[in-house]
Design an enzyme around this catalytic site. Sequence first.
Site, PDB file in Angstrom:
ATOM      1  N   LYS A  74       5.677 -44.193 -42.527  1.00 35.13           N
ATOM      2  CA  LYS A  74       5.804 -44.254 -41.073  1.00 35.13           C
ATOM      3  C   LYS A  74       7.262 -44.486 -40.716  1.00 35.13           C
ATOM      4  CE  LYS A  74       3.047 -44.280 -37.407  1.00 35.13           C
ATOM      5  NZ  LYS A  74       1.656 -43.796 -37.342  1.00 35.13           N
TER       6      LYS A  74
HETATM    7  N1  GLU Z   1       1.176 -40.485 -36.011  1.00 33.40           N
HETATM    8  C1  GLU Z   1      -0.126 -40.010 -36.341  1.00 33.40           C
HETATM    9  C2  GLU Z   1      -0.933 -41.104 -37.051  1.00 33.40           C
HETATM   10  O1  GLU Z   1      -0.686 -42.266 -36.891  1.00 33.40           O
HETATM   11  C3  GLU Z   1      -0.091 -38.697 -37.089  1.00 33.40           C
HETATM   12  C4  GLU Z   1       0.538 -38.729 -38.438  1.00 33.40           C
HETATM   13  C5  GLU Z   1       0.717 -37.369 -39.074  1.00 33.40           C
HETATM   14  O2  GLU Z   1       0.235 -36.388 -38.539  1.00 33.40           O
HETATM   15  O3  GLU Z   1       1.357 -37.336 -40.123  1.00 33.40           O
HETATM   16  O4  GLU Z   1      -1.883 -40.846 -37.714  1.00 33.40           O
END
Ligand code: GLU
Length: 477
Positions: A108
């Site tokens: 993240k």
């Molecule tokens: N930000 C989104 C999540 O928390 C999508 C992550 C992604 O598609 O890699 O799942």
Amino acid sequence: MNTQTMEPGFRDSVDQMFNRAVGLMDLSPGLEEKIRVCNATYTVRFGVRLRGKIQTFTGYRSVHSEHMEPVKGGIRYSMGVDQQEVEALAALMTYKCALVEAPFGGSKGGLCIDPREWDEHELELITRRFAYELIKRDLINPSQNVPAPDMGTGEREMAWIADQYKRMHTTDINGNACVTGKPLNAGGIAGRVEATGRGVQYALRAFFRDEEGVKKSGMSGDLDGKRIIVQGLGNVGYHAAKFLSEEDGSVITGVIERDGALFNPDGIDVEKVREWIAKHGGIAGYADRHYLENGAKILEEECDILIPAALEGVINLQNADRIKAALIIEAANGPVTAGADEILRDKNVVIIPDMYANAGGVTVSYFEWVKNLSHIRFGRMGRRQEESRHQLLITELERLSKDKDLGWSLSPDFKDKYLRGAGELELVRSGLDDTMRIAYQSMADVWHGRDDVTDLRTAAYLVAIGKVAASYRAKGL
Ligand code: GLU
């Protein structure tokens, strides 16, 4: 630790939930620790010359687990971003990807910024600079680390990031796969914007197909007529509320936003509210008679389903006791703290946990990444072939009816639907639906099958950790 509420922070809250589940497993302490800890968090501070002076920004990219690569997870723009938040979110990505069988480790990123304070051109400069810092350390890379949108970011930012990567890797034929959530005309995939909200809808449909689960929640029937309160009408909350009200007969009775809430037992027109927010920047002023300044109070209103689709920690020790919903589906990441989770479990409130509930986004990101690597749109090869085979059958049926004088005629609506071959959007939705059904079943089998598991979150952790552990074991760890 939040000293006012005596609650652990987000990172500890995720660890507490992890520990609860892992206590029911038979993992070696070494492996348990290996899975729990965050492998690395990179912090970068960079300056961008804006408005006549150098402005300094702080950004993070955290990699929780590399049992599979690339690692995956969004990039968030918010003033709340810090190391512990990014690490908690990266850990959730690991479990989420494992649960829905997206072949990624968890990661993240975040930038501590209020995106509303900067104009588009400034945001582009900031994003490109942040991306540059991550790209040069392979923290954005099609085979190692693939970001996506999250709170405060969207297609536009992803397009800038992809372009920045391609400028720095001019001969990488897979450059587009360095980030997902791009616009359709810049290497994106149909259905990615709606994906997380669509996934929430599919998750709820899966839940209401599970008779035993529905019984445990004290509800009955299906989604038709269910009263729903949504917190946050951003991309996820808006799409979930829209699809549930338009396609499943649910009634959106409450909408909570930053500047207050709307509550109307007769139902709220989600589309109109969304338009109002886009124009006025908030919900204040929309249908005054249903407006309440203290939005958080609406979380505690009578309803069947509560959809927190905004921030983490909104259901906590302070309000958990007063929540009246029979079912909470965590469209946001971490909206229920570990302490609140315990209170709600005692009250027999069923919680569909974040790692499952909002996995639609990363699932469709996975499809986009595969599309980018295969350099071809889904459905391009097979669609017309499928249509011509269906046409063959229709022609034959019509011939038989005529030759044998049967007087059959196929309804135009049936013919139209049957003849249409699946395009990319249909295939994406079908893949997402399949993913959400299979993942639900894997959690439900544990939830209903083990006496020591009384909630879906623990079941989800057990399935996810089991998969991560199996993949570490296969590597000989
Ligand atoms: N930000 C989104 C999540 O928390 C999508 C992550 C992604 O598609 O890699 O799942």
